[in-house]
Design a protein around this motif. Sequence first.
Motif, PDB file in Angstrom:
ATOM      1  N   ARG A   1      37.540  43.705  39.987  1.00 57.33           N
ATOM      2  CA  ARG A   1      37.149  42.642  40.904  1.00 57.33           C
ATOM      3  C   ARG A   1      36.498  41.508  40.123  1.00 57.33           C
ATOM      4  O   ARG A   1      35.943  41.717  39.046  1.00 57.33           O
ATOM      5  CB  ARG A   1      36.213  43.148  41.984  1.00 57.33           C
ATOM      6  N   ILE A   2      36.593  40.324  40.676  1.00 58.49           N
ATOM      7  CA  ILE A   2      35.928  39.147  40.124  1.00 58.49           C
ATOM      8  C   ILE A   2      34.579  39.025  40.831  1.00 58.49           C
ATOM      9  O   ILE A   2      34.499  39.185  42.053  1.00 58.49           O
ATOM     10  CB  ILE A   2      36.784  37.878  40.346  1.00 58.49           C
ATOM     11  N   THR A   3      33.510  38.736  40.071  1.00 55.84           N
ATOM     12  CA  THR A   3      32.188  38.614  40.678  1.00 55.84           C
ATOM     13  C   THR A   3      32.124  37.368  41.564  1.00 55.84           C
ATOM     14  O   THR A   3      32.834  36.394  41.342  1.00 55.84           O
ATOM     15  CB  THR A   3      31.080  38.535  39.614  1.00 55.84           C
ATOM     16  N   TYR A   4      31.254  37.438  42.566  1.00 55.28           N
ATOM     17  CA  TYR A   4      31.090  36.318  43.495  1.00 55.28           C
ATOM     18  C   TYR A   4      30.437  35.124  42.810  1.00 55.28           C
ATOM     19  O   TYR A   4      30.734  33.980  43.133  1.00 55.28           O
ATOM     20  CB  TYR A   4      30.246  36.747  44.701  1.00 55.28           C
ATOM     21  N   THR A   5      29.541  35.403  41.898  1.00 51.68           N
ATOM     22  CA  THR A   5      28.900  34.326  41.148  1.00 51.68           C
ATOM     23  C   THR A   5      29.264  34.495  39.685  1.00 51.68           C
ATOM     24  O   THR A   5      29.151  35.579  39.124  1.00 51.68           O
ATOM     25  CB  THR A   5      27.365  34.372  41.290  1.00 51.68           C
ATOM     26  N   GLY A   6      29.751  33.451  39.080  1.00 46.55           N
ATOM     27  CA  GLY A   6      30.054  33.487  37.656  1.00 46.55           C
ATOM     28  C   GLY A   6      31.500  33.746  37.310  1.00 46.55           C
ATOM     29  O   GLY A   6      31.911  33.523  36.196  1.00 46.55           O
TER      30      GLY A   6
ATOM     31  N   ILE B   1      30.152  48.607  29.369  1.00 49.16           N
ATOM     32  CA  ILE B   1      30.711  48.078  28.130  1.00 49.16           C
ATOM     33  C   ILE B   1      30.960  46.593  28.338  1.00 49.16           C
ATOM     34  O   ILE B   1      31.674  46.201  29.265  1.00 49.16           O
ATOM     35  CB  ILE B   1      32.005  48.804  27.740  1.00 49.16           C
ATOM     36  N   LYS B   2      30.338  45.782  27.493  1.00 57.67           N
ATOM     37  CA  LYS B   2      30.502  44.330  27.586  1.00 57.67           C
ATOM     38  C   LYS B   2      31.503  43.887  26.526  1.00 57.67           C
ATOM     39  O   LYS B   2      31.314  44.117  25.335  1.00 57.67           O
ATOM     40  CB  LYS B   2      29.169  43.619  27.385  1.00 57.67           C
ATOM     41  N   VAL B   3      32.562  43.270  26.984  1.00 59.49           N
ATOM     42  CA  VAL B   3      33.624  42.784  26.107  1.00 59.49           C
ATOM     43  C   VAL B   3      33.197  41.434  25.531  1.00 59.49           C
ATOM     44  O   VAL B   3      32.685  40.581  26.252  1.00 59.49           O
ATOM     45  CB  VAL B   3      34.949  42.671  26.890  1.00 59.49           C
ATOM     46  N   GLU B   4      33.423  41.241  24.238  1.00 56.94           N
ATOM     47  CA  GLU B   4      33.012  40.012  23.568  1.00 56.94           C
ATOM     48  C   GLU B   4      34.138  39.012  23.364  1.00 56.94           C
ATOM     49  O   GLU B   4      33.893  37.832  23.190  1.00 56.94           O
ATOM     50  CB  GLU B   4      32.391  40.342  22.214  1.00 56.94           C
ATOM     51  N   ARG B   5      35.384  39.501  23.356  1.00 57.62           N
ATOM     52  CA  ARG B   5      36.539  38.622  23.141  1.00 57.62           C
ATOM     53  C   ARG B   5      37.694  39.080  24.021  1.00 57.62           C
ATOM     54  O   ARG B   5      37.853  40.279  24.256  1.00 57.62           O
ATOM     55  CB  ARG B   5      37.008  38.663  21.678  1.00 57.62           C
TER      56      ARG B   5
ATOM     57  N   ASP C   1      38.323  55.081  34.019  1.00 57.13           N
ATOM     58  CA  ASP C   1      38.130  56.526  33.897  1.00 57.13           C
ATOM     59  C   ASP C   1      38.370  56.906  32.449  1.00 57.13           C
ATOM     60  O   ASP C   1      39.480  56.802  31.936  1.00 57.13           O
ATOM     61  CB  ASP C   1      39.106  57.257  34.812  1.00 57.13           C
ATOM     62  N   PHE C   2      37.294  57.347  31.790  1.00 62.13           N
ATOM     63  CA  PHE C   2      37.396  57.835  30.428  1.00 62.13           C
ATOM     64  C   PHE C   2      36.944  59.283  30.410  1.00 62.13           C
ATOM     65  O   PHE C   2      35.759  59.573  30.583  1.00 62.13           O
ATOM     66  CB  PHE C   2      36.537  57.007  29.458  1.00 62.13           C
ATOM     67  N   ASP C   3      37.870  60.190  30.242  1.00 63.59           N
ATOM     68  CA  ASP C   3      37.547  61.610  30.111  1.00 63.59           C
ATOM     69  C   ASP C   3      36.629  62.078  31.246  1.00 63.59           C
ATOM     70  O   ASP C   3      35.574  62.658  31.017  1.00 63.59           O
ATOM     71  CB  ASP C   3      36.911  61.860  28.737  1.00 63.59           C
ATOM     72  N   SER C   4      37.032  61.776  32.467  1.00 64.58           N
ATOM     73  CA  SER C   4      36.304  62.140  33.697  1.00 64.58           C
ATOM     74  C   SER C   4      34.947  61.453  33.835  1.00 64.58           C
ATOM     75  O   SER C   4      34.115  61.875  34.623  1.00 64.58           O
ATOM     76  CB  SER C   4      36.116  63.658  33.806  1.00 64.58           C
ATOM     77  N   GLU C   5      34.706  60.398  33.082  1.00 67.95           N
ATOM     78  CA  GLU C   5      33.494  59.583  33.228  1.00 67.95           C
ATOM     79  C   GLU C   5      33.925  58.198  33.685  1.00 67.95           C
ATOM     80  O   GLU C   5      34.781  57.573  33.075  1.00 67.95           O
ATOM     81  CB  GLU C   5      32.736  59.480  31.899  1.00 67.95           C
ATOM     82  N   VAL C   6      33.337  57.734  34.777  1.00 72.97           N
ATOM     83  CA  VAL C   6      33.648  56.394  35.264  1.00 72.97           C
ATOM     84  C   VAL C   6      32.706  55.419  34.570  1.00 72.97           C
ATOM     85  O   VAL C   6      31.488  55.543  34.649  1.00 72.97           O
ATOM     86  CB  VAL C   6      33.499  56.302  36.798  1.00 72.97           C
ATOM     87  N   LEU C   7      33.297  54.465  33.874  1.00 67.36           N
ATOM     88  CA  LEU C   7      32.530  53.455  33.142  1.00 67.36           C
ATOM     89  C   LEU C   7      32.800  52.077  33.724  1.00 67.36           C
ATOM     90  O   LEU C   7      33.918  51.781  34.148  1.00 67.36           O
ATOM     91  CB  LEU C   7      32.946  53.426  31.672  1.00 67.36           C
ATOM     92  N   SER C   8      31.779  51.239  33.697  1.00 63.70           N
ATOM     93  CA  SER C   8      31.932  49.840  34.069  1.00 63.70           C
ATOM     94  C   SER C   8      32.231  49.036  32.818  1.00 63.70           C
ATOM     95  O   SER C   8      31.638  49.264  31.765  1.00 63.70           O
ATOM     96  CB  SER C   8      30.659  49.307  34.719  1.00 63.70           C
ATOM     97  N   VAL C   9      33.149  48.090  32.956  1.00 62.49           N
ATOM     98  CA  VAL C   9      33.480  47.180  31.863  1.00 62.49           C
ATOM     99  C   VAL C   9      33.236  45.768  32.382  1.00 62.49           C
ATOM    100  O   VAL C   9      33.782  45.367  33.410  1.00 62.49           O
ATOM    101  CB  VAL C   9      34.947  47.340  31.411  1.00 62.49           C
ATOM    102  N   PHE C  10      32.384  45.020  31.672  1.00 59.95           N
ATOM    103  CA  PHE C  10      32.026  43.664  32.056  1.00 59.95           C
ATOM    104  C   PHE C  10      32.730  42.696  31.130  1.00 59.95           C
ATOM    105  O   PHE C  10      32.573  42.764  29.909  1.00 59.95           O
ATOM    106  CB  PHE C  10      30.510  43.479  31.973  1.00 59.95           C
ATOM    107  N   ILE C  11      33.531  41.804  31.717  1.00 61.04           N
ATOM    108  CA  ILE C  11      34.242  40.796  30.937  1.00 61.04           C
ATOM    109  C   ILE C  11      33.776  39.430  31.422  1.00 61.04           C
ATOM    110  O   ILE C  11      34.118  39.006  32.536  1.00 61.04           O
ATOM    111  CB  ILE C  11      35.772  40.936  31.099  1.00 61.04           C
ATOM    112  N   PRO C  12      32.960  38.733  30.624  1.00 63.16           N
ATOM    113  CA  PRO C  12      32.446  37.426  31.040  1.00 63.16           C
ATOM    114  C   PRO C  12      33.568  36.409  31.220  1.00 63.16           C
ATOM    115  O   PRO C  12      34.610  36.494  30.567  1.00 63.16           O
ATOM    116  CB  PRO C  12      31.527  37.015  29.882  1.00 63.16           C
ATOM    117  N   ASN C  13      33.325  35.444  32.101  1.00 61.98           N
ATOM    118  CA  ASN C  13      34.344  34.420  32.323  1.00 61.98           C
ATOM    119  C   ASN C  13      34.592  33.589  31.073  1.00 61.98           C
ATOM    120  O   ASN C  13      35.664  33.029  30.900  1.00 61.98           O
ATOM    121  CB  ASN C  13      33.978  33.525  33.507  1.00 61.98           C
ATOM    122  N   THR C  14      33.614  33.547  30.170  1.00 66.14           N
ATOM    123  CA  THR C  14      33.757  32.756  28.944  1.00 66.14           C
ATOM    124  C   THR C  14      34.676  33.404  27.916  1.00 66.14           C
ATOM    125  O   THR C  14      35.010  32.767  26.923  1.00 66.14           O
ATOM    126  CB  THR C  14      32.371  32.524  28.298  1.00 66.14           C
TER     127      THR C  14
END
Length: 132
Positions: free
Chosen positions: A64-69, A121-125, A77-90
């Motif tokens: 999903r795209i965030t409402y602000t930003g 996990i915050k993506v840088e590129r 899903d990584f090996d039965s662990e749900v992880l959040s991945v944050f990809i900045p608009n920049t």
Amino acid sequence: MEKEEKVVVVLLVMAFFSLSTAYLFFGQETAGAGQASGGKALQYTHESGVGEKVSLEAEVLSKRITYTGDHLLLEVDFDSEVLSVFIPNTVGAEALNDLINEGDIISITGIISEYEGEKEIKVERKEDVTLK
């Protein structure tokens, strides 16, 4: 030497030692963090900690795209662990949103951070997220 000159010399020496000490303590930490973000990524494990640069392959559960930003948030899903991945608009969130679909297997490289008490996990590129 005059008294004022001696005071100036002592103050300069004190400033030099203060800056040297600060560099040794804080500069090493910053260099280590720079190596983490610029260096080779480690394979993600359940024990990976905040600040580590990691890589993994996982299935996209939701996006999903965030409402602000206009940032892109992925749940993977990584090996039965749900992880959040944050990809900045920049770093190309919109382009990656058009490219990635639920159910896709993707390769991710990023820095582990903590958001609301959970690992993220915050993506840088943009190039750090690829379809498999």
